[in-house]
Motif scaffolding. Sequence first.
Motif, PDB file in Angstrom:
ATOM      1  N   HIS A   1      72.131  54.339  17.706  1.00 28.11           N
ATOM      2  CA  HIS A   1      70.771  53.927  18.085  1.00 28.11           C
ATOM      3  C   HIS A   1      70.664  52.425  17.846  1.00 28.11           C
ATOM      4  O   HIS A   1      70.220  51.972  16.785  1.00 28.11           O
ATOM      5  CB  HIS A   1      69.736  54.717  17.273  1.00 28.11           C
TER       6      HIS A   1
ATOM      7  N   HIS B   1      69.745  48.549  19.647  1.00 28.61           N
ATOM      8  CA  HIS B   1      69.083  47.783  20.717  1.00 28.61           C
ATOM      9  C   HIS B   1      69.604  46.351  20.740  1.00 28.61           C
ATOM     10  O   HIS B   1      69.944  45.788  19.709  1.00 28.61           O
ATOM     11  CB  HIS B   1      67.565  47.790  20.502  1.00 28.61           C
TER      12      HIS B   1
ATOM     13  N   GLU C   1      68.127  54.915  25.339  1.00 29.46           N
ATOM     14  CA  GLU C   1      67.009  55.615  24.690  1.00 29.46           C
ATOM     15  C   GLU C   1      65.963  55.837  25.767  1.00 29.46           C
ATOM     16  O   GLU C   1      65.291  54.910  26.213  1.00 29.46           O
ATOM     17  CB  GLU C   1      66.418  54.805  23.527  1.00 29.46           C
TER      18      GLU C   1
HETATM   19 ZN   LIG Z   1      65.012  52.705  19.402  1.00 29.25          ZN
END
Ligand SMILES: [Zn+2]
Length: 273
Positions: free
Chosen positions: A7, A9, A75
């Motif tokens: 996870h 970014h 996501e």
């Molecule tokens: Zn996130």
Amino acid sequence: MFKADYHLHTKYCDGKDSPEDMALAALDMGLKQMGFSGHMDPPAGVSMDIESYMAEIIRVREKYRDSIDIFLGGEMDCLFDAESVSGLEYIIGSTHTLKMDDGEMFSVDDSEEVLKNNCERYFGGDYYALSKAYYETEARIIDRVHPDIIGHFDLVLRFNDSMHFIDEDDPKYYKTALDTLEYLSKADVHFEINCGAVNRGRKKEFYPNTRLLKALREFGGRIVLSGDAHDKDHICGGFEEAAIKARECGFKSAFVLKRGKDGRPIWVETSLD
Ligand SMILES: [Zn+2]
Ligand SMILES: [Zn+2]
């Protein structure tokens, strides 16, 4: 420490660093697997140049393939048009956005003000009704985006430490949350312990909170650990505490995404010790 984070970014959405800088930081930390999960939101959310994002992750994946397995993920918000994207190696399904009967959308993790205003406007100020609407959307996530991982299951509590709008021990709140959790836990999916809000000082508890995590264990759910990092310094952030919390709740293992001999991603159960 458990060292695999899917996870993550980058600057392609709302993160700070480039995919390559994130990969180099992960290599420095000794990670053998990592995955990027750029935001794929409905029009009301973060917009990302998905084509450029995917091309860059593939470039970095190939450049470092002898040192680290990098996975191309996304996501995906529950309200995103999942059919519009193909080629992802895994999907984190997350509910950030609620769509109202009049077609308007708002995010439950935008700001206290946005949450308060929309709760007044659409739910007469009843946060329990708002949380019920959130979990009704969350319950559709498997059918809508076919995720490998359920992201921050109880994100609706994002501002609860500061706003105290919901008593998390009130069955009016947790009954709906538990029912949704039980329903989703029957699917072939992993739930993340999301450390992002704790790492950023926004919350005391991980997503999901302790009550829900214990219940997830009872339902036979599977977990992954997630940093939800928006910069390279938070890759695997909070994992030691998350592993302690997971063990407290009865989990002995978490899952890691690896590459099989044929190059395809496979989920592998790994001890939390
Ligand atoms: Zn996130
Ligand atoms: Zn999210």
